[in-house]
Design a protein around this motif. Structure first.
Motif, PDB file in Angstrom:
ATOM      1  N   SER A 134      48.935  53.137  20.670  1.00 36.28           N
ATOM      2  CA  SER A 134      47.639  53.201  21.364  1.00 36.28           C
ATOM      3  C   SER A 134      47.516  54.489  22.162  1.00 36.28           C
ATOM      4  O   SER A 134      46.443  55.129  22.181  1.00 36.28           O
ATOM      5  CB  SER A 134      47.492  51.985  22.282  1.00 36.28           C
ATOM      6  OG  SER A 134      47.565  50.785  21.542  1.00 36.28           O
ATOM      7  N   ALA A 135      48.590  54.889  22.861  1.00 34.76           N
ATOM      8  CA  ALA A 135      48.545  56.115  23.665  1.00 34.76           C
ATOM      9  C   ALA A 135      48.324  57.336  22.794  1.00 34.76           C
ATOM     10  O   ALA A 135      47.517  58.230  23.119  1.00 34.76           O
ATOM     11  CB  ALA A 135      49.844  56.249  24.467  1.00 34.76           C
ATOM     12  N   ILE A 136      49.042  57.402  21.654  1.00 35.53           N
ATOM     13  CA  ILE A 136      48.874  58.556  20.763  1.00 35.53           C
ATOM     14  C   ILE A 136      47.477  58.588  20.175  1.00 35.53           C
ATOM     15  O   ILE A 136      46.842  59.653  20.074  1.00 35.53           O
ATOM     16  CB  ILE A 136      49.953  58.515  19.645  1.00 35.53           C
ATOM     17  CG1 ILE A 136      51.336  58.730  20.240  1.00 35.53           C
ATOM     18  CG2 ILE A 136      49.665  59.558  18.573  1.00 35.53           C
ATOM     19  CD1 ILE A 136      52.472  58.518  19.259  1.00 35.53           C
ATOM     20  N   ALA A 137      46.963  57.413  19.786  1.00 36.07           N
ATOM     21  CA  ALA A 137      45.616  57.367  19.214  1.00 36.07           C
ATOM     22  C   ALA A 137      44.572  57.832  20.224  1.00 36.07           C
ATOM     23  O   ALA A 137      43.658  58.603  19.887  1.00 36.07           O
ATOM     24  CB  ALA A 137      45.315  55.932  18.743  1.00 36.07           C
ATOM     25  N   TYR A 138      44.706  57.388  21.487  1.00 34.52           N
ATOM     26  CA  TYR A 138      43.729  57.797  22.497  1.00 34.52           C
ATOM     27  C   TYR A 138      43.880  59.279  22.824  1.00 34.52           C
ATOM     28  O   TYR A 138      42.885  59.977  23.081  1.00 34.52           O
ATOM     29  CB  TYR A 138      43.887  56.956  23.767  1.00 34.52           C
ATOM     30  CG  TYR A 138      42.701  57.060  24.679  1.00 34.52           C
ATOM     31  CD1 TYR A 138      41.559  56.305  24.436  1.00 34.52           C
ATOM     32  CD2 TYR A 138      42.695  57.912  25.791  1.00 34.52           C
ATOM     33  CE1 TYR A 138      40.456  56.400  25.268  1.00 34.52           C
ATOM     34  CE2 TYR A 138      41.598  58.009  26.618  1.00 34.52           C
ATOM     35  CZ  TYR A 138      40.467  57.253  26.348  1.00 34.52           C
ATOM     36  OH  TYR A 138      39.366  57.354  27.167  1.00 34.52           O
ATOM     37  N   ALA A 139      45.111  59.783  22.810  1.00 34.80           N
ATOM     38  CA  ALA A 139      45.323  61.210  23.062  1.00 34.80           C
ATOM     39  C   ALA A 139      44.662  62.043  21.978  1.00 34.80           C
ATOM     40  O   ALA A 139      44.095  63.120  22.256  1.00 34.80           O
ATOM     41  CB  ALA A 139      46.828  61.505  23.129  1.00 34.80           C
TER      42      ALA A 139
END
Length: 586
Positions: A523-528
């Protein structure tokens, strides 16, 4: 006789605790008191095994100074006694080199008193030294030579001719009941039989008398049969006649020629034997065997005399063929070989096609099942994404109302300022009501994921809701500590911390760390990536009196996080965790 007298004696009492060895010369058993010398002439000294409902021994006949076979009935049922008595009567009435001889006093009873008074029926018969055709067949896995089988066939038909003439049916002809033994010195080999290869039919336990009147009646017979050899009417307990023995003999001869158990050659649909393509034999012999194993009784040879005449023609040496006959025979032989090769090729192609069809069917089923499972996984994941998105947005809206349109938000700000002043005196107060938005959004996201139940998690609404509030609240605290405030690192950190803690509380049955790591980092990578391409806000801040328009960015953030969490939980549940289980991580 010296080697015999050096042996020990065997007690025939089936209830004896120590039947062997007993001293030679003793008249009674030392263990049970049973007589050891039967009729004052037969001395049992070796157990040969058991057959059906009887025990077999080798005995020494002191009267004739020869070894013989003793058969002792150990089954006490009336039917067993009837069959045993019937066998004794049949063998006593026969005097043929193809049947074990029984002396005039060979059938008798022995009185026993241990453990209770009872009589033991005994039958002494000639001992056949040799091997059964079943044992000989083991030396020829591809089938015995045709000339040997034809010789045995002729002798077996002569034996059946003698039995049927006396109106006796054997009812259990098979390779294990045909023995090839040395001829007795007192007997003259019959015509066509050579010294040392006398065929003997043994085990008359299933033999029975028949008559023309009984065959015409509709009375059934005792259901006694051997699978693979007995005809259909015998298997079903119907009326049996001489043709039942011909059927069993035909199947026995086919097994001896091909080396294959009859049931291996049987067509599953018609019950007929498909054996002529397995081995190359005299066509006349093959035709005779096919007639003998017909399912219909009326299609089999009616008596042994007809079979004997046809065998005589088959056994006659042929005159030297002329040039035309030789050419004709070569053409026939070549045609037969071509036919056999073509038949084998056809069977091979049919087997290949059957295997291919089976493989294609399995592949289609596997692909269809895989597609269905993928579709089910996609639908479940999309459903979880939708519920998580709705829950996150609903929670964020509820938190926004509590924070900025009720007195609860002002109380939270005052509480946070008092706590901050105690920790760091003389500092400027910070706005803290937005923590309610984070906490409520965490509660809504946890609620949506729990309601979906798409990933095998336990539906613990209270635990999941509390941990969702704590995890997102802790994420808000992390956001306050990160500088500068206008960078995207803050929201990425919120996702890492909040999602990891939230996932650990969802109640998965195993691999909790795997779900938490993939959901948080995914999720963090996708939002980044969304921030990098300017598709998502890097930061959002509320004013002191925010309007509803300021809620748009928080809804985008919390809704997208709920969608990302659901997506990566689906990937973990349907791909990652099964892969780890396949590799052995339970």
């Amino acid at each position: 006789m010296s080697h015999i007298t050096q042996r020990a004696v065997h007690c025939i009492n089936p209830d004896c605790q120590r039947p062997y060895p007993q001293p030679w010369g003793n008249k009674f058993c030392n263990s049970c008191g049973a007589p050891l010398k039967l009729l004052d002439r037969y001395v049992p000294f070796q157990a040969l095994g058991s057959g059906g409902f009887a025990q077999i021994y080798t005995v020494w006949d002191e009267k004739t100074q020869t070894e013989k076979v003793l058969k002792v009935l150990i089954e006490d049922s009336p039917k067993a006694l009837e069959l045993f008595t019937q066998e004794a009567a049949v063998l006593s009435s026969l005097h043929h080199p193809g049947v074990p001889r029984v002396d005039a006093e060979g059938y008798f009873q022995v009185q026993l008193f241990n453990p209770k008074p009872h009589q033991l029926s005994c039958l002494v018969m000639e001992k056949i030294n040799g091997q059964t055709l079943e044992e000989i067949l083991k030396k020829f896995p591809q089938g015995c030579p045709e000339d040997l089988v034809l010789n045995w066939f002729v002798q077996a038909v002569e034996i059946l001719q003698e039995l049927h003439k006396r109106q006796i049916l054997h009812r259990d002809i098979k390779p294990s009941n045909l023995m090839l033994g040395t001829s007795s010195p007192s007997l003259t080999p019959s015509q066509g039989q050579t010294e040392g290869d006398r065929l003997v039919l043994i085990d008359f336990g299933g033999a029975k008398q028949f008559s023309a009147s009984k065959l015409r009646s509709q009375s059934s017979s005792t259901r006694l049969f051997s699978s693979g050899y007995s005809p259909p009417e015998q298997v079903t307990g119907g009326i049996v006649g001489p043709s039942a023995d011909f059927y069993a003999l035909g199947r026995t001869v086919i097994e001896l020629i091909t080396g294959k158990y009859p049931l291996e050659l049987e067509d599953q649909q018609t019950g007929k034997l498909r054996w002529r393509s397995v081995v190359n034999v005299n066509p006349q012999l093959a035709d005779l065997l096919d007639e003998m194993v017909q399912q219909d009784v009326r299609s089999r040879p009616p008596n042994a005399t007809i079979i004997e005449k046809r065998l005589a023609k088959i056994s006659q040496p042929l005159p030297p063929p002329g040039l035309f006959a030789q050419l004709r025979d070569k053409v026939k032989q070549g045609s037969r070989q071509v036919y056999q090769r073509f038949t084998q090729l056809t069977q091979t192609i049919e087997q290949i096609l059957a295997n291919f069809s089976q493989a294609v069917t399995k592949t289609v089923i596997f692909v269809a099942q895989t597609i269905i499972k993928i579709f089910q996984a996609c639908v479940a994941t999309i459903w979880a994404m939708l519920l998580a998105y709705v829950g996150a947005c609903f929670g964020a809206i509820a938190g926004f109302i509590l924070a900025y349109h009720t007195s609860l938000g002002r109380q939270v700000v005052e509480f946070l300022w008092s706590q901050q002043n105690q920790l760091v005196p003389n500092t400027q107060p910070v706005l803290g009501a937005d923590i309610l938005v984070f906490v409520a959004a965490g509660w809504g996201t946890a609620w949506g994921l729990t309601v979906s139940g798409c990933f095998g998690q336990q539906r613990r609404f209270l635990v999941a809701s509390l941990m969702g509030m704590i995890s997102y609240g802790f994420g808000w605290l992390i956001l306050q500590l990160i500088t500068p405030k206008d960078s995207g690192e803050g929201l990425v950190a919120v996702i890492l911390v909040g999602v990891c803690l939230l996932t650990l509380s969802l109640g998965f049955r195993s691999h909790h760390i795997v779900y938490a790591v993939f959901a948080a980092f995914g999720s963090a990578i996708a939002y980044a990536i969304l921030i990098l391409f300017r598709l998502a806000p890097p930061i959002f801040q509320f004013s002191s009196q925010p309007g509803w328009s300021e809620l748009q960015l928080p809804l985008i953030f919390f809704g997208s996080v709920g969608v990302f969490i659901s997506f990566w939980l689906g990937v973990s549940y349907y791909l990652i965790v099964p892969g780890l289980r396949f590799l052995g991580w339970r």
